[in-house]
Design an enzyme around this catalytic site. Sequence first.
Site, mmCIF file in Angstrom:
data_model
loop_
_atom_site.group_PDB
_atom_site.id
_atom_site.type_symbol
_atom_site.label_atom_id
_atom_site.label_comp_id
_atom_site.label_asym_id
_atom_site.label_seq_id
_atom_site.Cartn_x
_atom_site.Cartn_y
_atom_site.Cartn_z
ATOM 1 N N ASP A 197 7.570 -16.769 -5.953
ATOM 2 C CA ASP A 197 7.596 -18.002 -5.089
ATOM 3 C C ASP A 197 9.186 -17.814 -4.639
ATOM 4 O O ASP A 197 9.923 -17.111 -4.704
ATOM 5 C CB ASP A 197 6.933 -19.122 -5.349
ATOM 6 N N HIS A 199 6.464 -29.803 -1.301
ATOM 7 C CA HIS A 199 5.834 -29.667 -0.366
ATOM 8 C C HIS A 199 4.438 -29.261 -0.899
ATOM 9 O O HIS A 199 4.069 -28.867 -1.988
ATOM 10 C CB HIS A 199 6.272 -28.547 0.600
ATOM 11 N N HIS A 240 1.973 -22.243 -12.210
ATOM 12 C CA HIS A 240 1.471 -21.024 -10.999
ATOM 13 C C HIS A 240 0.343 -19.911 -12.068
ATOM 14 O O HIS A 240 -0.571 -19.720 -11.503
ATOM 15 C CB HIS A 240 2.527 -20.324 -10.539
ATOM 16 N N ARG A 299 -1.160 -14.169 16.716
ATOM 17 C CA ARG A 299 -1.753 -14.634 15.671
ATOM 18 C C ARG A 299 -3.024 -13.921 15.423
ATOM 19 O O ARG A 299 -3.805 -14.288 16.097
ATOM 20 C CB ARG A 299 -1.586 -15.965 15.227
ATOM 21 N N HIS A 333 7.212 -24.913 -13.959
ATOM 22 C CA HIS A 333 6.555 -24.455 -12.560
ATOM 23 C C HIS A 333 5.804 -23.233 -12.599
ATOM 24 O O HIS A 333 4.769 -23.066 -11.952
ATOM 25 C CB HIS A 333 7.809 -24.640 -11.690
ATOM 26 N N GLY A 392 10.746 -14.589 -2.676
ATOM 27 C CA GLY A 392 10.308 -15.881 -1.671
ATOM 28 C C GLY A 392 11.371 -16.346 -0.602
ATOM 29 O O GLY A 392 11.001 -16.342 0.275
#
Length: 614
Positions: A154, A11, A135, A459, A131, A185
């Site tokens: 994550d 994503h 980060h 929100r 990965h 996460g």
Amino acid sequence: MLILGISAYYHDSAAALIRDGDILAAAQEERFTRKKHDPDFPANAIRFCLSEAGARASEIDRVVFYEKPFLKFERLIETYLAFAPRGFASFRKAMPLWIGEKLFQRDLLLRSLKEIDAGLADKAKLRFSEHHLSHAASAYYPSPFADAAVLTMDGVGEWATTSAAVGRGKDLTILREIHFPHSLGLLYSAFTYYTGFKVNSGEYKVMGLAPYGEPKYAQLIFDRLIDVKPDGSFRLDQDYFNYATGLTMTNARFDELFGGPPRRASDPLDQRHMDLAASVQAVTEEVVLRMTRALATESGASRNLCLAGGVALNCVANGKILRDGRFDEIFVQPAAGDAGGALGAALAAYYDEAPEGAAKSLLRPDAMKGSYLGPSYAQADVEARLRAVGAVFSVVDEESHLVEKTAAALAAGQAVGWHQGRMEFGPRALGNRSILGDPRSPTMQKALNLKVKYRESFRPFAPSVLREDVADWFELDVDSPYMLIVAPVKAERRRVMTQEEQALFGIDKLNVPRSDIPAVTHVDYSARVQTVHRETNPLYHALISRFKALTGCPVLVNTSFNVRGEPIVNTPEDAFRCFMGSEIEFLAVGRCVLHKDQQNEALKLDYKNAFELD
């Protein structure tokens, strides 16, 4: 050395281009395709990066992918073997994709790169980072620190879900990791799923919902779901989760533990959902604080902390870390999720190959250039594009006139679309692709949610505040340029609530003005603060300064220029369509000024139902 970084296929695909450690350009693919969280190969973002830098494909020295597909494939196989025969249905569904695409990702990448330009599709140029290293590098190398502790959290990378590292000079060393299926996460995402929001996009809704509830289930989570050690290391009891082998995040045992099935997206939110959100938020904060305290001791003399990974977008937890006092300064990568992995992969490759004398950037406030790393549009181009879509506009001859007109519209209570300069990299609009409003208005928060953004009324919105004035309005006196630190509104700016108002609960609290700037004050008196700096965004700084001169308030409501489910606008045409599909009243694109009441009625759009819930 010219290095292209790429993240894709999960994503938030993105591309980033650096030259000798200097960040030239970065953008998410979603901004070009208009498909939110687009996971596809970032062809458009790559073309933009090359164009922005004026670079030919043949001049690229390295192309670096943000993770190692073989390690990810290994994790998939080992996980299914460990849980077998459970999860065979999802295993059968996943394997054709992995064997046909993921396992041969080098070939897929080379084919996709060749479609852009054969000069990119050179096997000798292609590298793969890990990965979590990607980060960590995305946070440490752009930071202004000569040394720092680095924490990455994550869902999952290849195996790692959490990693602790130390950066010194150009060297970045991973100290320890926590591996899948134990993931903070994914614990948060499990509650995102259970409370009826989308995983990988709705986590920030859970964070926003949490202040409406009480952490009534926090101890239950500690007792049954997660075993946390004093140093923050943890394990999750997989008997309550389904993400390792199934097609959902939670299972029937989880449902039984928390009193019912997951909420459907169409169901109303009730107090129980708010309490669940408050509970997982409290647990997350406690785990993160234990980690950062242990890391502060382990990393020695460094009083600096860098954060990345999706959990680093939890700005409430970031604020708690800052106020905890173990670190003097915190830098959070603004594109902390997978999009930022593209940048981190490029930076990790550069510093790995850089000569011994190469120096890490120590720019203040950081080397991200305000995260204004995306496309910009020249004034003549803006005018041509707006004419082509039928917009009616006037052109002001000076930026000072643009500032004057826009500040007057804001002071008059209008919702303003603001499209200026280079687009932001990361999930936050930071004053170049923003919808702006008057924070003093007691109705602005609800109006923007329901009439402009078309999203849930609970929100909160963020304040943009002049850096020089932040300590007068918030309990914060450090840089927070990326809207990733939550701080309380100053006590003297708060409004004392009546007994009747204090007795309210849940979303009934929403309509009670709680401070001098109610539109950006959450129900717990907190705010997700963006400090605006003259050095990185002089035009936005000038706008807020003019608003302050008119009103005495150096704060604006700042939310991303999009509606629910839509990516942040990129082009002037995107801005005009969003303007015409919402109840934004005033739009500034470059030096073009547009008023809603002057537009062709036939060009109005129904944006309220144009995009699905995010």
